[in-house]
Motif scaffolding. Structure first.
Motif, PDB file in Angstrom:
ATOM      1  N   GLY A 130      -7.026  14.566  -7.317  1.00 44.52           N
ATOM      2  CA  GLY A 130      -7.857  14.035  -8.391  1.00 44.52           C
ATOM      3  C   GLY A 130      -7.041  13.435  -9.526  1.00 44.52           C
ATOM      4  N   ARG A 131      -5.933  14.077  -9.841  1.00 41.03           N
ATOM      5  CA  ARG A 131      -5.122  13.634 -10.988  1.00 41.03           C
ATOM      6  C   ARG A 131      -4.102  12.554 -10.637  1.00 41.03           C
ATOM      7  N   TYR A 132      -3.514  12.661  -9.446  1.00 41.52           N
ATOM      8  CA  TYR A 132      -2.362  11.807  -9.129  1.00 41.52           C
ATOM      9  C   TYR A 132      -2.593  10.900  -7.929  1.00 41.52           C
ATOM     10  N   ALA A 133      -3.828  10.485  -7.709  1.00 42.79           N
ATOM     11  CA  ALA A 133      -4.127   9.574  -6.602  1.00 42.79           C
ATOM     12  C   ALA A 133      -3.322   8.297  -6.786  1.00 42.79           C
ATOM     13  N   GLY A 134      -2.622   7.906  -5.752  1.00 44.22           N
ATOM     14  CA  GLY A 134      -1.838   6.687  -5.799  1.00 44.22           C
ATOM     15  C   GLY A 134      -0.433   6.872  -6.345  1.00 44.22           C
ATOM     16  N   GLN A 135      -0.176   8.007  -6.975  1.00 48.42           N
ATOM     17  CA  GLN A 135       1.138   8.231  -7.568  1.00 48.42           C
ATOM     18  C   GLN A 135       1.982   9.224  -6.779  1.00 48.42           C
ATOM     19  N   MET A 136       1.335   9.988  -5.913  1.00 50.03           N
ATOM     20  CA  MET A 136       2.027  11.063  -5.203  1.00 50.03           C
ATOM     21  C   MET A 136       1.747  10.932  -3.712  1.00 50.03           C
TER      22      MET A 136
END
Length: 150
Positions: A130-136
Motif C-alpha cells: 500500500g505504501r511503496y507500490a512501484g518503489q519496492m
C-alpha cells in the motif's frame, strides 16, 4: 496522471521518429486498454495510477525474463531489444529502493503495526504494498520481511 504522460510521450516519439520508444509506448497503452476492458467487464473503474504502476512492473519483469532467456539462447539482438523496452518502461516507474532503504522501510512498518512474528508477514506485506507500490520489488522484500520477523 500517467495516461496523459503516455499520450504526450507517444506524440513526442512520433515527431522524433523514435520507432523503438514509440513501439514500447504503444505496447504499454495496449496492455492498459486490455486491463481497462477487463475491469469494465467486472463492473470496476478504469485503472488508477497505482494499478498502472503494478502493470508496468509486471511488464518489466516479463521483459527481464525474456532478455535472460534470449541471452542464454545466444540471441543478443533480441535481448538488446527487450532491454531497450525495459529502459523505456522503467522511465515511468518511481525510483526503486535499494536494499538498505527497503530494510529501513520494512523495519519501520513492522514497528508501526506491531508485527510479532512470521504469522504477521501478510499484514506487513499488505502495508508495504500500500505504501511503496512501484518503489519496492516485493519479490526481494518478502525474504527481508521474513528475516526481520524471524
Amino acid at each position: 496522471m500517467l495516461r496523459d504522460r503516455f499520450m504526450s510521450d507517444l506524440k513526442e516519439a512520433m515527431k522524433a521518429g523514435d520507432k523503438g520508444r514509440l513501439g514500447t509506448i504503444r505496447l504499454i497503452q495496449s496492455a492498459l486498454k486490455d486491463k481497462d476492458i477487463e475491469a469494465r467487464g467486472n463492473g470496476k473503474e478504469p485503472l488508477g495510477d497505482e494499478e498502472i504502476l503494478q502493470l508496468l512492473q509486471k511488464m518489466v519483469k516479463q521483459r527481464q525474463e525474456s532478455a535472460r532467456l534470449y541471452t542464454e539462447g545466444n540471441r543478443p539482438e533480441l535481448a538488446a531489444q527487450e532491454n531497450a523496452e525495459i529502459a523505456t518502461i522503467s522511465a515511468y516507474l518511481p525510483k526503486q529502493m535499494d536494499e538498505a532503504e527497503a530494510k529501513a522501510a520494512i523495519a519501520a512498518v513492522i514497528a508501526e503495526i506491531g508485527a510479532a512474528g512470521v504469522k504477521d508477514m501478510g499484514k506487513v506485506m499488505g502495508e508495504l504494498k500500500g505504501r511503496y507500490a512501484g518503489q519496492m520489488d516485493f519479490g526481494k522484500a518478502s525474504p527481508l520481511v521474513k528475516q526481520l520477523l524471524g
